[in-house]
Design an enzyme around this catalytic site. Structure first.
Site, PDB file in Angstrom:
ATOM      1  N   ASN A   1      -7.358  13.086  37.449  1.00  0.00           N
ATOM      2  CA  ASN A   1      -6.849  12.107  38.161  1.00  0.00           C
ATOM      3  C   ASN A   1      -6.169  12.473  39.556  1.00  0.00           C
ATOM      4  O   ASN A   1      -5.350  11.863  40.166  1.00  0.00           O
ATOM      5  CB  ASN A   1      -6.207  11.096  37.563  1.00  0.00           C
ATOM      6  CG  ASN A   1      -6.948   9.967  37.097  1.00  0.00           C
ATOM      7  OD1 ASN A   1      -6.584   8.639  36.999  1.00  0.00           O
ATOM      8  ND2 ASN A   1      -7.976  10.232  36.245  1.00  0.00           N
TER       9      ASN A   1
ATOM     10  N   SER B   1      -2.952   7.582  34.204  1.00  0.00           N
ATOM     11  CA  SER B   1      -4.140   7.718  34.847  1.00  0.00           C
ATOM     12  C   SER B   1      -5.019   6.661  34.856  1.00  0.00           C
ATOM     13  O   SER B   1      -4.662   5.705  34.040  1.00  0.00           O
ATOM     14  CB  SER B   1      -4.853   9.005  33.981  1.00  0.00           C
ATOM     15  OG  SER B   1      -5.424   8.542  32.786  1.00  0.00           O
ATOM     16  N   CYS B   2      -6.193   6.670  35.543  1.00  0.00           N
ATOM     17  CA  CYS B   2      -7.197   5.413  35.487  1.00  0.00           C
ATOM     18  C   CYS B   2      -8.017   5.393  34.198  1.00  0.00           C
ATOM     19  O   CYS B   2      -8.942   4.683  34.041  1.00  0.00           O
ATOM     20  CB  CYS B   2      -8.056   5.316  36.780  1.00  0.00           C
ATOM     21  SG  CYS B   2      -7.246   5.155  38.080  1.00  0.00           S
ATOM     22  N   ASP B   3      -7.404   6.284  33.308  1.00  0.00           N
ATOM     23  CA  ASP B   3      -8.372   6.578  32.167  1.00  0.00           C
ATOM     24  C   ASP B   3      -7.903   5.447  30.852  1.00  0.00           C
ATOM     25  O   ASP B   3      -6.672   5.434  30.604  1.00  0.00           O
ATOM     26  CB  ASP B   3      -8.422   7.631  31.397  1.00  0.00           C
ATOM     27  CG  ASP B   3      -9.344   8.149  30.330  1.00  0.00           C
ATOM     28  OD1 ASP B   3      -9.738   7.418  29.581  1.00  0.00           O
ATOM     29  OD2 ASP B   3     -10.288   9.305  30.683  1.00  0.00           O
TER      30      ASP B   3
END
Lengths: 379, 379
Positions: A369, A326-328
Site C-alpha cells: 500500500n 492498509s486497504c487490505d
C-alpha cells in the site's frame, strides 16, 4: 518499556511507526539464560531479529548463532562470529547455500529427511549433522510442528544412514513451538529425544549433542513462566534421562532474547464507529498492522500489550477492534478478542506496543500500500 | 505465460525467486476494460502492483489511479499522472497525508465514518468526497467487507453532513470484494447504491459519481467470468437503476489489470517425504512462500497454478503439500488442498507460478529469515 527506551522516545520523538530496541535487555537476557543453564551453549535464533547491532552485541558476549539461511550466516560472520559458532538450522536449504556454507567453514547442519541428507552428503561432506524430531507443540502460541521434524523411527533410520554417507551423525534436535508457555513441553520432548539418543549410541553412533531448540516465551499480556522455571525443568529432565553422561546441550532462543527488548511506537490514524451508533464496535486503525511487521497477530496468535497516553487519566475504557492502515481486508489484528482502550483515544495519539523486539521488523513488507518498511532504532 | 515472458526466461535465466511482468498484458487489460465499459473512468488500484513501469504505461494510456497512501500518490505523480486523475481511496488516512494530498492538488477522497469526514473537512476543505457502502462480499476469494464501508442509513447521514462541513458530497462507492467471481455481486451492489444515490439527490445533494470499486478476478486455476460478462451485467444494472441519467462511473481494477501479466519463477529447494514412508505426504518447499510475496495463500484463499519442467514428460502426478523456505511454521501455502505435481520433481527444478502479477511483490517481507525481497523484471 525500559527507562532507556522511554528517554529515547521523549528526546527524539521518532516518526512512527518505528521499533526501538534496548540492547542492554538483550544482554541481560543472554546472561540470565547462561546463568540458569550454564551447561548449554546459546545459539541465538537470528530470524527473531537480525539487526547487526544485536548480532555484534551477542558475538561479544560469546553467543553462538542459529541461522535460517546463507544470508543470515553471512550476517553473523560480518558481526564477527567465527564459523564454529554458527549452526545452519533450517531443514530446507538450497544446494548453493549448503555449498557456500560449507566453504565458509560452517560445520553444523540440521535435516529431517532423506532428501536433505543426500544434499548435505554431497555438498558438505564430513559435516556434523543433527536430525530434527517432531514433538508435541501443545502450549505454544506459534506452533512449528507440522512443517518440520520427523518421527523417531524415521530419524533413527536417517541418523544411521548419515554415518554411511560420509557425514558425522552428531546429535538430535526438536522444537517445542514458539512462545511455548508450558515447561512440561521440554520435559516430554527431552524424554523422547533421550530414548532415541541412547538407542543410537547403542547402535554405535558417537552422538554428542542434544539441541533443545527455542520456544522460550516473551511476556506479552499474560504472565509466563520465568526462564529459571524453564531451566530447572530442563535440567531435571536432562539429569533424569542422561544421568551423569550429559551430551552437549544447545538452545536456540530468539523471542526470549529480543522480544521484550523492543517497543513499537505507532500512531492512531483513525478511531471510528463505522456504523455510527454508540453500540457499534469502535475500530482503532494504527499506522502499523499485519503487513507493517505485526504479522504474528495472524489468527490473533500473539497478543501484544498496548499503551496509550490516556491509560491512567481516562478511567473509561471500552473494547476495540484493532486494525492496520492498509486497504487490505485481512489487515485486522484483533477482532475476536477486542482490546480495551481509553474512550478518549483519538487520531494522532501515540500508541506504544510492548514486547515487539522479536518477529516484527523482518516480517514487515517492502512497501504494501506504499507504506515504507518499519524504521528501526537500536540503543 | 506470454511468449514474451517465456523468451525472457529462456534468454536471461534470472535468479529465483523473481517476478516477471509483461507490460503489454497490462495494456491489453486496460484496453479491454475500456472497450467493454466505455462510460467508466478506470482508476488503477496501485496497491496491486505499484511498479513505476506499470504506472507510466497506464498514465500514457490515459488511466486514472486509486491510491491507498500518500506514498502511492507521490508515485503516480512521479509517473506523470496529474492530480485530477488520482483518488485517495483509503478510508483510513493520516492527517498529515490528507494535508499533503490536498496541497498536491488531490481533490477526491473516500470516507466511511464521521471521524474521517471531520479530518477531511479540516485538512482538505472544499474537496470532493464519496462515502463507501458495505455490500455483500459473497463470491469473493479475498473479502473486504468487515474492515471498510458503512450502512446505507449511516452513509446517508454522513453525506448530508458533508455538505454542511464545507466539503462537496460527490458520490458513493462500494467494493464487492477482491477476486470476485460472481457478476451478480455488482448488480446487487448497484441496486443498493442507486437507491441511496437517488434518495440523496432528492435531499438536494448534487451527486455526480458512482464508484464500483475493484474486484474483477484474475484467472488462477478455475475459469472466471470474462470482463465482458462483468461489464454487460454492470451496464444492465446501471441502466435499470439510473435509466438515462447515468452518473460518472469509476472502476478501480487492480488484480484484473496486472494479475495475469506476471509470472513468478521459483526453485524447488527440497522435495521430501518427511515421515519416510511412501504413504507419507510429499512436501515440496519452494524458494518463495507466504513471506516472500505469496501472502494471499493465507487460508489457501488464492489458488495459483504451478508449472514444472516435468508436467508433460512425467505422467505420474501426486498431491503435494506446498511450503515456503522459511523456518516459520505458518509458511505453508497449500496443505488442505494439495497440489498435484509430477513425481519426478526434485530440488533444483524451476517452478513457474502463473498469474502472480498482482498482490505479490509488495507483500514480500523486507528480509524474513534473511531472504532478500523478490526481484522484479518489467518487460
Amino acid at each position: 518499556m525500559t527507562p532507556k527506551i522511554s528517554r529515547f522516545f521523549a528526546e527524539h520523538r521518532p516518526a512512527t511507526p518505528c521499533l526501538v530496541v534496548d540492547l542492554d535487555v538483550v544482554e541481560s537476557r543472554y546472561q540470565a539464560l547462561h546463568h540458569n543453564l550454564p551447561s548449554a551453549r546459546i545459539y541465538y535464533a537470528i530470524k527473531a531479529n537480525p539487526a547487526p547491532q544485536i548480532l555484534r552485541r551477542l558475538t561479544e558476549l560469546g553467543s553462538s548463532f542459529d541461522a535460517a539461511s546463507i544470508e543470515e550466516i553471512r550476517m553473523c560472520l560480518a558481526a564477527g562470529a567465527t564459523p564454529d559458532r554458527i549452526s545452519y538450522g533450517n531443514t530446507v536449504k538450497k544446494v548453493s547455500a549448503i555449498r557456500e556454507a560449507h566453504e565458509l567453514g560452517i560445520d553444523l547442519f540440521v535435516f529431517d529427511s532423506m532428501e536433505e541428507l543426500a544434499k548435505l552428503a554431497e555438498h558438505a561432506p564430513g559435516a556434523r549433522v543433527f536430525c530434527r524430531l517432531t514433538v508435541e507443540n501443545e502450549g505454544a502460541d506459534w506452533p512449528l510442528s507440522r512443517k518440520f521434524g520427523t518421527t523417531t523411527t524415521h530419524a533413527r533410520e536417517l541418523m544411521l544412514r548419515a554415518a554411511t554417507m560420509g557425514l558425522r551423525p552428531y546429535g538430535l534436535s526438536f522444537h517445542v513451538g514458539s512462545q511455548q508457555t508450558s515447561v512440561t513441553a521440554y520435559e516430554t520432548a527431552i524424554a523422547r529425544a533421550s530414548a532415541l539418543y541412547r538407542d543410537l549410541q547403542d547402535e554405535g553412533l558417537d552422538l554428542q549433542m542434544l539441541n533443545l531448540g527455542g520456544g522460550f516465551p516473551a511476556r506479552y499480556r499474560e504472565d509466563v513462566p520465568t526462564i529459571g522455571q524453564f531451566c530447572t525443568a530442563i535440567s531435571q529432565a536432562l539429569t533424569e534421562h542422561f544421568h551423569n553422561d550429559l551430551p552437549d546441550i544447545l538452545v536456540e532462543p530468539g523471542r526470549y532474547m529480543v522480544g521484550e527488548a523492543g517497543v513499537v511506537s505507532s500512531e492512531v490514524v483513525l478511531v471510528s464507529r463505522r456504523g455510527g451508533a454508540p453500540t457499534d464496535p469502535r475500530w482503532v486503525y494504527l499506522d502499523i498492522g499485519r503487513f507493517g511487521g505485526l504479522a504474528e497477530t495472524e489468527g490473533e496468535a500473539i497478543r501484544y500489550t498496548f499503551r496509550t497516553p490516556h491509560d491512567e487519566s481516562d478511567p473509561d475504557h471500552s473494547p476495540c477492534v484493532l486494525a492496520g492502515p492498509s486497504c487490505d481486508g485481512v489487515d485486522i489484528m484483533y477482532e475476536k478478542a477486542r482490546i480495551p482502550l481509553p474512550n478518549s483515544l483519538r487520531d494522532g495519539d501515540r500508541v506504544d506496543i510492548l514486547a515487539t523486539g522479536a518477529y516484527v521488523s523482518t516480517y514487515c513488507s517492502t512497501g504494501f500500500n506504499g507504506f515504507p518498511p518499519l524504521a528501526e532504532h537500536y540503543i
